[in-house]
Motif scaffolding. Sequence first.
Motif, PDB file in Angstrom:
ATOM      1  N   LYS A  71      -9.398   6.980   6.541  1.00 35.49           N
ATOM      2  CA  LYS A  71      -8.636   5.734   6.502  1.00 35.49           C
ATOM      3  C   LYS A  71      -8.093   5.439   5.098  1.00 35.49           C
ATOM      4  O   LYS A  71      -8.769   5.590   4.096  1.00 35.49           O
ATOM      5  N   HIS A  72      -6.824   4.992   5.081  1.00 27.15           N
ATOM      6  CA  HIS A  72      -6.141   4.454   3.913  1.00 27.15           C
ATOM      7  C   HIS A  72      -5.849   2.972   4.194  1.00 27.15           C
ATOM      8  O   HIS A  72      -6.133   2.458   5.263  1.00 27.15           O
ATOM      9  N   TRP A  73      -5.214   2.323   3.229  1.00 30.11           N
ATOM     10  CA  TRP A  73      -4.659   0.984   3.460  1.00 30.11           C
ATOM     11  C   TRP A  73      -3.142   1.078   3.454  1.00 30.11           C
ATOM     12  O   TRP A  73      -2.530   1.378   2.426  1.00 30.11           O
ATOM     13  N   GLY A  74      -2.516   0.848   4.629  1.00 30.09           N
ATOM     14  CA  GLY A  74      -1.077   0.717   4.697  1.00 30.09           C
ATOM     15  C   GLY A  74      -0.655  -0.668   4.242  1.00 30.09           C
ATOM     16  O   GLY A  74      -1.487  -1.572   4.054  1.00 30.09           O
ATOM     17  N   HIS A  75       0.659  -0.873   4.075  1.00 26.27           N
ATOM     18  CA  HIS A  75       1.132  -2.128   3.490  1.00 26.27           C
ATOM     19  C   HIS A  75       2.543  -2.438   3.993  1.00 26.27           C
ATOM     20  O   HIS A  75       3.401  -1.555   4.043  1.00 26.27           O
ATOM     21  N   ALA A  76       2.758  -3.688   4.389  1.00 28.37           N
ATOM     22  CA  ALA A  76       4.089  -4.167   4.766  1.00 28.37           C
ATOM     23  C   ALA A  76       4.220  -5.608   4.304  1.00 28.37           C
ATOM     24  O   ALA A  76       3.230  -6.300   4.064  1.00 28.37           O
ATOM     25  N   VAL A  77       5.461  -6.073   4.192  1.00 32.71           N
ATOM     26  CA  VAL A  77       5.704  -7.411   3.660  1.00 32.71           C
ATOM     27  C   VAL A  77       6.789  -8.097   4.484  1.00 32.71           C
ATOM     28  O   VAL A  77       7.689  -7.441   5.032  1.00 32.71           O
ATOM     29  N   SER A  78       6.701  -9.434   4.572  1.00 31.22           N
ATOM     30  CA  SER A  78       7.654 -10.203   5.357  1.00 31.22           C
ATOM     31  C   SER A  78       7.936 -11.536   4.661  1.00 31.22           C
ATOM     32  O   SER A  78       7.062 -12.098   3.994  1.00 31.22           O
ATOM     33  N   THR A  79       9.141 -12.029   4.861  1.00 24.78           N
ATOM     34  CA  THR A  79       9.483 -13.362   4.358  1.00 24.78           C
ATOM     35  C   THR A  79       9.445 -14.414   5.460  1.00 24.78           C
ATOM     36  O   THR A  79       9.565 -15.610   5.174  1.00 24.78           O
ATOM     37  N   ASP A  80       9.280 -13.966   6.737  1.00 24.57           N
ATOM     38  CA  ASP A  80       9.390 -14.918   7.842  1.00 24.57           C
ATOM     39  C   ASP A  80       8.336 -14.730   8.927  1.00 24.57           C
ATOM     40  O   ASP A  80       8.448 -15.324  10.010  1.00 24.57           O
ATOM     41  N   LEU A  81       7.320 -13.887   8.688  1.00 27.71           N
ATOM     42  CA  LEU A  81       6.243 -13.578   9.644  1.00 27.71           C
ATOM     43  C   LEU A  81       6.715 -12.717  10.808  1.00 27.71           C
ATOM     44  O   LEU A  81       5.913 -12.378  11.682  1.00 27.71           O
ATOM     45  N   VAL A  82       7.970 -12.347  10.837  1.00 27.12           N
ATOM     46  CA  VAL A  82       8.536 -11.661  11.998  1.00 27.12           C
ATOM     47  C   VAL A  82       9.091 -10.286  11.632  1.00 27.12           C
ATOM     48  O   VAL A  82       8.728  -9.276  12.234  1.00 27.12           O
ATOM     49  N   HIS A  83       9.975 -10.236  10.635  1.00 31.24           N
ATOM     50  CA  HIS A  83      10.604  -8.981  10.233  1.00 31.24           C
ATOM     51  C   HIS A  83       9.808  -8.381   9.077  1.00 31.24           C
ATOM     52  O   HIS A  83       9.512  -9.066   8.095  1.00 31.24           O
ATOM     53  N   TRP A  84       9.500  -7.078   9.179  1.00 35.65           N
ATOM     54  CA  TRP A  84       8.589  -6.439   8.225  1.00 35.65           C
ATOM     55  C   TRP A  84       9.250  -5.251   7.541  1.00 35.65           C
ATOM     56  O   TRP A  84       9.961  -4.464   8.171  1.00 35.65           O
ATOM     57  N   LEU A  85       8.963  -5.147   6.254  1.00 36.49           N
ATOM     58  CA  LEU A  85       9.449  -4.028   5.436  1.00 36.49           C
ATOM     59  C   LEU A  85       8.246  -3.185   5.026  1.00 36.49           C
ATOM     60  O   LEU A  85       7.276  -3.702   4.457  1.00 36.49           O
ATOM     61  N   ASP A  86       8.294  -1.895   5.318  1.00 28.60           N
ATOM     62  CA  ASP A  86       7.202  -0.994   4.936  1.00 28.60           C
ATOM     63  C   ASP A  86       7.204  -0.765   3.429  1.00 28.60           C
ATOM     64  O   ASP A  86       8.259  -0.539   2.826  1.00 28.60           O
ATOM     65  N   LEU A  87       6.014  -0.800   2.840  1.00 28.29           N
ATOM     66  CA  LEU A  87       5.821  -0.536   1.421  1.00 28.29           C
ATOM     67  C   LEU A  87       4.915   0.673   1.257  1.00 28.29           C
ATOM     68  O   LEU A  87       4.290   1.135   2.216  1.00 28.29           O
ATOM     69  N   PRO A  88       4.813   1.227   0.036  1.00 31.38           N
ATOM     70  CA  PRO A  88       3.959   2.407  -0.160  1.00 31.38           C
ATOM     71  C   PRO A  88       2.492   2.129   0.196  1.00 31.38           C
ATOM     72  O   PRO A  88       2.028   0.976   0.165  1.00 31.38           O
ATOM     73  N   VAL A  89       1.784   3.194   0.528  1.00 28.86           N
ATOM     74  CA  VAL A  89       0.344   3.090   0.806  1.00 28.86           C
ATOM     75  C   VAL A  89      -0.343   2.409  -0.370  1.00 28.86           C
ATOM     76  O   VAL A  89      -0.121   2.761  -1.531  1.00 28.86           O
ATOM     77  N   ALA A  90      -1.185   1.416  -0.064  1.00 32.39           N
ATOM     78  CA  ALA A  90      -1.831   0.631  -1.125  1.00 32.39           C
ATOM     79  C   ALA A  90      -3.097   1.295  -1.645  1.00 32.39           C
ATOM     80  O   ALA A  90      -3.350   1.296  -2.851  1.00 32.39           O
ATOM     81  N   LEU A  91      -3.914   1.835  -0.754  1.00 30.50           N
ATOM     82  CA  LEU A  91      -5.181   2.468  -1.140  1.00 30.50           C
ATOM     83  C   LEU A  91      -5.317   3.809  -0.440  1.00 30.50           C
ATOM     84  O   LEU A  91      -5.046   3.913   0.760  1.00 30.50           O
ATOM     85  N   ALA A  92      -5.758   4.809  -1.176  1.00 29.61           N
ATOM     86  CA  ALA A  92      -6.070   6.122  -0.616  1.00 29.61           C
ATOM     87  C   ALA A  92      -7.420   6.560  -1.166  1.00 29.61           C
ATOM     88  O   ALA A  92      -7.798   6.178  -2.281  1.00 29.61           O
ATOM     89  N   PRO A  93      -8.178   7.336  -0.408  1.00 30.98           N
ATOM     90  CA  PRO A  93      -9.477   7.817  -0.902  1.00 30.98           C
ATOM     91  C   PRO A  93      -9.318   8.601  -2.202  1.00 30.98           C
ATOM     92  O   PRO A  93      -8.346   9.333  -2.388  1.00 30.98           O
ATOM     93  N   THR A  94     -10.290   8.433  -3.102  1.00 25.58           N
ATOM     94  CA  THR A  94     -10.323   9.157  -4.373  1.00 25.58           C
ATOM     95  C   THR A  94     -11.324  10.300  -4.267  1.00 25.58           C
ATOM     96  O   THR A  94     -12.514  10.055  -4.049  1.00 25.58           O
ATOM     97  N   PRO A  95     -10.875  11.558  -4.381  1.00 21.63           N
ATOM     98  CA  PRO A  95     -11.815  12.687  -4.296  1.00 21.63           C
ATOM     99  C   PRO A  95     -12.968  12.531  -5.286  1.00 21.63           C
ATOM    100  O   PRO A  95     -12.753  12.229  -6.462  1.00 21.63           O
ATOM    101  N   GLY A  96     -14.182  12.677  -4.767  1.00 26.40           N
ATOM    102  CA  GLY A  96     -15.370  12.559  -5.608  1.00 26.40           C
ATOM    103  C   GLY A  96     -15.795  11.142  -5.892  1.00 26.40           C
ATOM    104  O   GLY A  96     -16.827  10.905  -6.537  1.00 26.40           O
TER     105      GLY A  96
END
Length: 463
Positions: A71-96
Amino acid sequence: MNESTEAARVHEQAKREQVFQRMFAADPHRPRYHFLPPSAWMNDPNGLIYWKGHTHLFYQYVPNDPPWETKHWGHAVSTDLVHWLDLPVALAPTPGGPDQDGCFSGCIVNHDGAPTLIYTGVQGDQQLPCLATSPDDLITWQKYRANPVIAAPPQELDLLAFRDHTVWKEGTTWYQLIGAGIRGVGGTALLYRSPNLVDWEYMHPLYTGDRNRSEPVWTGSMWECPDFFHLGDKSVLMVSVYDDSRFREEAYDGCLHYAVAFVGAYTDHTFTPWTQSIIDYGGHFYAPQTMLAPSGRRLLWGWLWEGRGDEAQWAAGWAGVMSLPRVLSLSADNMVSLEPAPELKQLRGTHQRVMDLPILPTSLMQLGEVQGDCLEIQAELVPDEATELGIGVRCAPDGTEQTLIRYDRLQGRLLIDRQRSSLSEEVYPSRTDSLGVGLFARGGSARVKALDAWEMGSIKVGG
């Protein structure tokens, strides 16, 4: 990683996304007005927060090819609770690192102007709270160098699990609940406190359920994704029921059951529930999280899991969607009530209306002018002599495929009948002409006072 290797990785990822977008454009089952990521797997909503004019939605995400596990953390943002813009992955596992095997669910708070994220880091069998902060308004995140911020669960408790977080502030002190289960007892939410989000002191279980009690609601052996908030002058503890020992046909993967809300009083760091209820009876809703909007409304999203099998999901290239945003309130008897956020009306397109129409107790009566696979329907039906009445959606012309929304007047129950939803072994209609909407009555005649249907638009920015 050198620049040429990174450039090659980015190029391959772009090619992969292009392939998926061509697949999805031809996929009749891919949702239009429920949020889902660009491709692959998603589950729990995480880190819901309003920040500088935007609502941020983070979520559990596996961007890689199946099987979808880390599991990673995906990320999206909205100005109106309805239309969403995809943003870069926020969190990814760190090896070790302490999250090398996954960045599990959590939340985000505003710590003196610094966005601060608390999540469960997974390393082997260990699942422990970790911290990250953002220097650029939630776009990139820097993990705390001394993660995890809690080194181990409470040693005095025999716990089944220890994961997922909700955090709030009282005065100058931060408080956190972590989902858990006490072996042989039931699900619990463990209360911690901290002056700074880094140094945490265990206090006690805020509330513990009874896995052997079935009424008014069975709450299982472990609680995931706790959320704790005020609603009016009451307090609400919301949890998701995990139990792999009690068989329930609707349970996902044999262990994820449903979300439960407890409503009660919170005094001196003690919670006393008065009522408890299942949040959503649809059978595919789990891990809800809420946020307080600037308007003062409490908004909720949840994960809607797939009814299709693994192989069908992998072949489609996506799995899971987010629920529509819902506005929470309390009923007169202190139960949590939900309704779709009114902002969703922005998506309404072509409109059809039916008025004052009798419904005879025969076969399903299809409305020729009302059709589609992406509709909002509002209907006021009058039972008259009928003992059962309702609406059919995704109906084939000959009725071989149809999903019925039935109201049983004698039992006072609303049910969804999926027995003929698909001619295939999967849950989605297999016929391209299964687009009809119909009405039915049983045990006597009924009537439609008014029925409105709107074709719904896309929630993707530019989509």
